[in-house]
Scaffold this motif. Sequence first.
Motif, PDB file in Angstrom:
ATOM      1  N   LEU A 234       0.875  -1.136  -0.101  1.00 47.60           N
ATOM      2  CA  LEU A 234       0.089   0.098   0.316  1.00 47.60           C
ATOM      3  C   LEU A 234       0.816   1.173  -0.072  1.00 47.60           C
ATOM      4  O   LEU A 234       0.279   2.273   0.037  1.00 47.60           O
ATOM      5  N   VAL A 235       2.172   0.847   0.022  1.00 45.18           N
ATOM      6  CA  VAL A 235       3.119   2.167  -0.074  1.00 45.18           C
ATOM      7  C   VAL A 235       2.874   2.763  -1.388  1.00 45.18           C
ATOM      8  O   VAL A 235       3.070   2.340  -2.587  1.00 45.18           O
ATOM      9  N   SER A 236       2.734   4.142  -1.388  1.00 43.67           N
ATOM     10  CA  SER A 236       2.311   4.957  -2.807  1.00 43.67           C
ATOM     11  C   SER A 236       3.052   6.444  -2.652  1.00 43.67           C
ATOM     12  O   SER A 236       3.630   6.722  -1.648  1.00 43.67           O
ATOM     13  N   ASP A 237       2.703   6.973  -3.670  1.00 39.20           N
ATOM     14  CA  ASP A 237       3.267   8.427  -3.804  1.00 39.20           C
ATOM     15  C   ASP A 237       2.614   9.412  -2.977  1.00 39.20           C
ATOM     16  O   ASP A 237       3.064  10.581  -2.603  1.00 39.20           O
ATOM     17  N   THR A 238       1.442   9.035  -2.303  1.00 36.73           N
ATOM     18  CA  THR A 238       0.863   9.780  -1.365  1.00 36.73           C
ATOM     19  C   THR A 238       1.776   9.971  -0.178  1.00 36.73           C
ATOM     20  O   THR A 238       1.599  10.757   0.899  1.00 36.73           O
TER      21      THR A 238
ATOM     22  N   VAL B  77       6.967  -3.702  -1.986  1.00 39.18           N
ATOM     23  CA  VAL B  77       7.617  -2.523  -2.272  1.00 39.18           C
ATOM     24  C   VAL B  77       9.094  -2.563  -2.174  1.00 39.18           C
ATOM     25  O   VAL B  77       9.609  -3.392  -1.676  1.00 39.18           O
TER      26      VAL B  77
ATOM     27  N   GLU C 184      10.032   2.982 -13.156  1.00 40.51           N
ATOM     28  CA  GLU C 184       8.761   3.056 -12.418  1.00 40.51           C
ATOM     29  C   GLU C 184       8.014   1.514 -12.891  1.00 40.51           C
ATOM     30  O   GLU C 184       8.427   0.992 -13.983  1.00 40.51           O
TER      31      GLU C 184
ATOM     32  N   THR D 223       1.004  -1.084  -6.901  1.00 40.74           N
ATOM     33  CA  THR D 223       0.549   0.179  -6.394  1.00 40.74           C
ATOM     34  C   THR D 223       1.805   1.166  -5.954  1.00 40.74           C
ATOM     35  O   THR D 223       1.809   2.324  -5.822  1.00 40.74           O
ATOM     36  N   SER D 224       3.024   0.490  -5.539  1.00 36.56           N
ATOM     37  CA  SER D 224       4.183   0.989  -5.141  1.00 36.56           C
ATOM     38  C   SER D 224       4.973   1.339  -6.223  1.00 36.56           C
ATOM     39  O   SER D 224       6.160   1.599  -6.043  1.00 36.56           O
TER      40      SER D 224
ATOM     41  N   LYS E  48       5.652   3.549  -8.447  1.00 38.05           N
ATOM     42  CA  LYS E  48       6.027   4.941  -8.536  1.00 38.05           C
ATOM     43  C   LYS E  48       7.237   5.337  -7.510  1.00 38.05           C
ATOM     44  O   LYS E  48       7.718   6.391  -7.481  1.00 38.05           O
ATOM     45  N   VAL E  49       7.453   4.645  -6.383  1.00 38.63           N
ATOM     46  CA  VAL E  49       8.184   4.951  -5.413  1.00 38.63           C
ATOM     47  C   VAL E  49       9.049   3.776  -4.908  1.00 38.63           C
ATOM     48  O   VAL E  49       8.721   2.738  -5.290  1.00 38.63           O
TER      49      VAL E  49
END
Length: 274
Positions: free
Chosen positions: A8-12, A45, A83, A88-89, A91-92
């Motif tokens: 669930l780690v994302s760019d947010t 991730v 990327e 979900t992760s 981009k990071v």
Amino acid sequence: MRTTYCGLVSDTLLGQTITLMGWAHRRRDHGGVIFIDLRDREGLVQVVCDPDRADMFKIAADVRNEFCLRVVGRVRARPAGTENANLTSGKVEVLCLEIEVLNPSITPPFQLDDDNLSETTRLTHRVLDLRRPSMQRNMMLRYRVAMEVRKFLDANGFIDIETPMLTKATPEGARDYLVPGRTHAGKFFALPQSPQIFKQLLMIGGFERYYQIVRCFRDEDLRADRQPEFTQIDVETSFLSQEQIMVLMEGLVRELFHKVMKLSLPDPFPRLSY
């Protein structure tokens, strides 16, 4: 102990320092920089371990597949062109600040992304089999289906009533599994093939809308679509016409496909004429 799930780690979370718990899905050493794909039930991730922190880097260098880890790191954007749109992760990545081996692992007997495993191998190493992405998806799908069934039936006035597992044998389509009773020598309980008699008792007792997601036991030969124990959705209702029951069950199936599979089914369903 954790800030969020790996998957669930994302760019947010960009710029934030987070704590993750999971298993080393894969470790790669690229010219002195170590990459660890950290996995939990929600996904993967990428964790980046730079040699700047010698103590942390020494631990990361000894990490192997399926080590259970705690990672503290800062979320940052991946370099352009690296990327992964499938995650979900994607981009990071997480720049590792601290790493702790909670439990090391011997070399696994198979790769978790191997899709050509025999059933014998999978069952021999069931714990590892349950870590495989396909098994994780299956278990989560089963959970979501059960939850949506409960939500729909609850919204339509049905109540969930638990019925006994140890009961009297009733004539049905297969042999009963028998359970000996300590207090009555030579006598046995039977495990229910389905809670049929209890459904009838409940209807007569005035509980006119009842359901269970219940285990059933049938002592019969194995076939492609049968096994000794299975789960069924048991629904019983009184004071409804055939058409009302069909509309209700169509609504349940339509809701399941919409909420779980994101698919739309026709409303109403096509009917066979007879």
